[in-house]
Design an enzyme around this catalytic site. Structure first.
Site, PDB file in Angstrom:
ATOM      1  CG  HIS B  47     -83.860   2.510 -44.422  1.00 32.23           C
ATOM      2  ND1 HIS B  47     -82.836   3.417 -44.563  1.00 32.23           N
ATOM      3  CD2 HIS B  47     -83.786   1.683 -45.485  1.00 32.23           C
ATOM      4  CE1 HIS B  47     -82.165   3.145 -45.662  1.00 32.23           C
ATOM      5  NE2 HIS B  47     -82.714   2.095 -46.246  1.00 32.23           N
ATOM      6  CG  HIS B  93     -75.605   2.408 -48.119  1.00 30.29           C
ATOM      7  ND1 HIS B  93     -74.803   1.309 -48.241  1.00 30.29           N
ATOM      8  CD2 HIS B  93     -76.858   1.933 -47.908  1.00 30.29           C
ATOM      9  CE1 HIS B  93     -75.546   0.212 -48.130  1.00 30.29           C
ATOM     10  NE2 HIS B  93     -76.789   0.562 -47.931  1.00 30.29           N
TER      11      HIS B  93
END
Lengths: 229, 733
Positions: B47, B93
């Protein structure tokens, strides 16, 4: 017209209403911080939309106790016109300026869309620019706009012609189908006994410029600017 | 935490491989402590480090004369004239939204808005790109309800309009939904704020919410696959507080109007760790933090918890010396925490102190520069066998095919979603959701920004390269269709596990396709985000390179919409129609098939046809325009009729083979335009001169939609079909 717009930390339609007021009045309103305890000279006070203090509790409940609201209530009681839009309507109710309560929409969802309103009372300083029973199109944008009040209050509002706007169909029919949020009697806006405080859930500042796709909200600001100089 | 646990086991639990752990030890020259290990593991998570995608991301075009800041900062920045800049980014998300849809989606929106106002811009528009599983999957309804309420809950309170987006459904997302949120902001071009720390001794300031024990190791969670126990990951999801973010926004913008800020970085993924390390690394300085000064929500938080928390609504800034008191006063006015938590040093080290002791000491450069970067093996997706339109069966009747398509989940009207978003606050929304692109006026001017998010995952699943190119092309086309000049894009690359060569092949292919299209259309990538490991029990999502594009309309009076404006106008189809039905919605929704190659993407034709349509709009020759995409020509026409409440009559050309291919084919680079009949000949002539295929297909009239020789259907019936599905689905028990 010298208007004052009250700015709570979570207000978010303060700029929008400022633009609409300036457009109609040709003069910028004064932006007044919630923490102030004095109001400048004001021909009109506006309580704008938004989420005054986050509104995680009852909408407007905390804002009603902010320093500036004591002064707003005092001026309102003295006859200064107060235009309370959306969250401002919630704050006005919590401050005791208007009767009733605004609870969660019947569908428990936030609703943002154009609705039709039938103008029920054109004899106010806010609505004199409309025709009797005129149907106008103005957007709503709220989660808690479901107006409730006890029978006596509603009867009093009816008797004194204090219901200014009702949700209606495009042809002016006031029925359940035209009621977006469950408000009792399709009530979208009311005035106080003296007629100088208007609370309304719809946002007239959002349809007041041709770019918005309509200008049905504009007469409110034009009328105020016209009558208040 | 079990102190006796072997460190390398712990490293594995934090998502570091054995080799990566060895790199940690060599970077430090010793064994890390728990806090340091936590810091390395989040900084080196997929990430935060982009370790699988970096090699390929570098191939994307990122420059143009109008690009002020490309990828690498909190958001991309482009010049929109008059000394103003548009600042924007899209971010995923996905993992948190699947676990806890309301908070996952809400904090996604909060995070992307922070990215934009960190750069000094006031957010003016939010967009999103959502993918859900099969509507029949037991979780889908709950996920839609939560995600939509969460997006609205955050954006509405912030007072930033959510003006558009897209929503698709496919069983490939049953176990991994996608929530991609985009924010566009406007700033003065000479007042952009960056993240490189500078000035040895300058104070490091923490502002915003207090740090709590929420979201710890969220970035690591977002870098792993799901299994059946994914619900147990709920504590890694953060909880949003939009009111605090609104205060933070106003306070930051107020401070930004002064000259106090040297550098600023929002605390997003990996919280205090990532923000401090990135600021220090970009500035080539050291940074010391005194963790006792960090505002915390509860007592007894360990250095590990403080550094790894992903509590929301926080920012880190480096201030000019002597500006602390002035800055503090602004944040106190807004009721937001303000704490001096450290200072910049010349040691090149990231040093953490707590209770007077050093609890972490890491050289900054290796933490960033030694982050692993992988050239993962990949295999290209097998091309699908060709599927000529003539081989695709015709529907039983064309009218019922139209009714099926206009009501199918991907095309059905999404007002149930956007009516939960305040899409008008700020009073500059000139084109609301439901059109080709959302349009917001640049406040106080006559110009406007057009924004669109696009991707067609079923195309990418069949051919990742074509899918990547098509996503960019469709976005460019949507901006063009409202009359805007497309300027730049942000991307959100959602894929499965890159350690599987076939998934890595999808990522590589999509990036190659995107790069080709961005180059051909002068549409550079200025920001973006990669979300990998979107798979559950080995089942990956469809490759989904979502594209968020921004364009500029110099004059709002020249904005075009999809709504037909008057009867008696001429409908002109721009672009070549071959009747391509491979991977079309017709194939999937009417014939229950998902095969064939996606439509070819001819980038030269895209550019030529788009430039032509834009020039027609600018010359006021077009009264309505719609890009032709999902469902083909007939769906585009039906949508134009519904928007304008005016019908149309068209004729299938005699040489069209077959009628259902012509009506429902998804050939690219096409637009349907409506022009006053007296202008039709001139438009066709101009098209011929420009080498753009254009043909009259019919006219606007009445209250029905007629395909001559086939059927006539009332707009009321089409509208019912189009509007019924989503509200009915969501209100079902």
């Amino acid at each position: 017209m010298q208007a004052s717009v009250i700015v709570f930390p979570g207000s978010n339609c303060d700029r929008d209403v400022k633009v609409a007021l300036a457009e109609s009045a040709g003069r910028e309103p004064t932006m007044v911080w919630h923490g102030d305890s004095e109001l400048p000279k004001s021909d009109l006070i506006v309580l704008p939309g938004g989420f005054a203090y986050g509104d995680y509790l009852r909408c407007g409940a905390i804002a009603a106790h902010s320093p500036i609201m004591r002064e707003v209530v005092r001026k309102a009681e003295g006859g200064t016109p107060v235009l309370a839009i959306c969250n401002g309507f919630q704050v006005a109710i919590e401050s005791g300026l208007l009767p009733g309560a605004l609870i969660s929409n019947a569908n428990l969802k936030y609703i943002c869309k154009d609705v039709h309103l039938r103008v029920e009372n054109v004899h106010t300083c806010f609505t004199a620019g409309y025709d009797e029973d005129e149907v106008i199109r103005i957007p709503i944008a709220h989660h808690d706009g479901n107006y409730v009040a006890d029978d006596d209050t509603v009867a009093e509002l009816e008797d004194e012609n204090r219901i200014v706007f009702r949700y209606s169909g495009p042809d002016g029919t006031v029925d359940d189908e035209a009621n977006p949020n469950g408000s009792r009697g399709n009530i979208a806006g009311i005035v106080n006994k003296a007629g100088n405080v208007l609370g309304m859930m719809p946002h007239p500042e959002r349809l007041s410029d041709p770019v918005h796709g309509g200008t049905d909200g504009r007469p409110i600001f034009d009328t105020l600017a016209g009558s208040l100089g | 935490m079990n102190e006796t646990k072997d460190l390398s086991d712990l490293a594995a639990e934090f998502g570091l491989t054995a080799k990566e752990f060895d790199r940690v030890v060599s970077a430090l020259g010793r064994q890390p402590n728990l806090t340091e290990l936590g810091i390395f593991s989040v900084m080196w998570s997929e990430h935060c480090s982009y370790k699988s995608s970096k090699k390929w991301l570098k191939t994307l075009p990122t420059k143009a004369d109008w690009v002020i800041c490309g990828p690498g900062e909190n958001a991309g920045v482009i010049d929109i004239g008059d000394g103003q800049a548009a600042v924007f980014k899209m971010e995923s998300h996905n993992h948190p939204s699947f676990i806890e849809p309301y908070q996952g989606a809400a904090t996604g929106v909060g995070g992307i808005m922070r990215d934009v106002f960190t750069m000094g811009a006031r957010p003016v528009a939010n967009m999103n790109a959502l993918r859900f599983g099969d509507p029949d999957h037991p979780k889908t309804r709950h996920l839609i309800a939560g995600v939509v309420a969460g997006i609205g809950g955050y954006g509405n309170c912030m007072g930033v309009p959510t003006v558009g987006g897209e929503t698709n459904f496919h069983r490939a997302y049953n176990g991994n939904i996608l929530v991609n949120a985009m924010t566009v902001g406007v700033a003065d071009a000479d007042r952009i704020f960056y993240s490189a720390a500078a000035g040895i001794g300058n104070p490091v300031v923490y502002v915003g919410s207090k740090t709590g024990r929420d979201g710890i190791h969220g970035a690591t969670m977002a870098s792993a696959e799901f299994d059946d126990d994914s619900d147990a990951k709920r504590p890694t999801v953060q909880v949003g507080d939009p009111f605090t973010e609104k205060l933070l926004l106003e306070a930051c913008l107020e401070l930004m109007a002064t000259d106090a800020i040297v550098a600023i970085q929002d605390m997003g993924a990996a919280g205090l760790t990532c923000s401090s390390v990135e600021m220090a690394d970009k500035g080539g300085v050291g940074l010391e933090l005194d963790l006792d000064q960090v505002p915390v929500r509860e007592t007894g938080m360990t250095p590990y918890e403080i550094m790894l928390s992903e509590s929301q609504e926080r920012m880190l800034m480096v201030l000019e010396p002597g500006k602390e008191d002035m800055a503090r006063a602004i944040f106190e006015k807004w009721g937001v925490d303000f704490a001096i938590v450290g200072r910049l040093t010349d040691t090149g080290r990231f040093v953490l102190r707590k209770d007077g002791e050093v609890v972490g000491d890491i050289p900054v450069r290796p933490l960033v520069d030694d982050a692993p970067e992988y050239d993962r093996p990949w295999t290209a997706t097998e091309p699908a066998a060709p599927l000529p339109a003539g081989d695709v069966p015709a529907p039983n009747d064309l009218q019922s095919a139209l009714e099926t398509l206009i009501a199918c989940p991907d095309i059905a009207r999404k007002s149930w979603i956007w009516e939960q978003y305040d899409h008008m606050v700020m009073a500059d929304t000139a084109q609301r959701p439901g059109g080709d692109a959302a349009v917001v006026r640049v406040h106080g001017t006559q110009k406007a920004l057009a924004v669109s998010t696009d991707c067609t995952p079923r195309y990418g699943a069949a051919d990742p390269t074509r899918g990547g190119a098509q996503a960019v092309a469709e976005c460019w086309r949507n901006l063009t269709a409202v009359g805007a000049r497309p300027l730049a894009v942000t991307d959100c690359l959602n894929f499965g596990n890159p350690e599987r060569p076939e998934i890595m092949g999808q990522l590589v292919g999509a990036i190659q396709g995107m790069g080709d299209a961005c180059r051909a259309l002068d549409f550079p990538v200025v920001s973006g985000n990669v979300s990998l490991y979107n798979e559950t029990n080995g089942e990956a999502i469809q490759p989904t390179p979502a594209i968020g594009g921004v364009g500029l309309l110099d004059d709002l009076d020249l904005m075009c919409t999809t709504a037909i404006k008057a009867p008696g106008e001429t409908l002109i189809l721009v672009g070549d129609t071959a009747g391509h039905l491979g991977q079309s919605l017709y194939l999937r929704e009417v014939l229950s098939r998902e095969d064939g190659p996606p439509p070819p993407v001819d980038l030269a034709a895209e550019r030529r046809n788009g430039d032509f349509v834009r020039s027609l709009i600018r010359d006021r020759r077009v009264t309505a325009c719609h890009d032709i995409a999902d469902g083909g020509l007939l769906i585009a026409l039906a949508e134009m009729c519904l928007a304008g409440e005016i019908g149309a009559e068209i004729e299938v050309p005699g040489d069209a083979a077959p009628a259902h291919g012509w009506l429902f084919g998804e050939d690219q680079a096409r637009y349907l335009i409506s022009v006053a009949s007296e202008n039709a000949a001139a438009v066709l002539e101009k098209a011929a001169k420009a080498g753009v295929p254009a043909m009259v297909i019919g006219e606007t009239r009445g209250g029905d939609l007629t395909v001559r020789g086939h059927f006539t259907i009332s707009l009321g019936k089409i509208r019912d079909a189009n509007e019924h599905w989503l509200p009915a689905y969501m209100s079902a028990p």
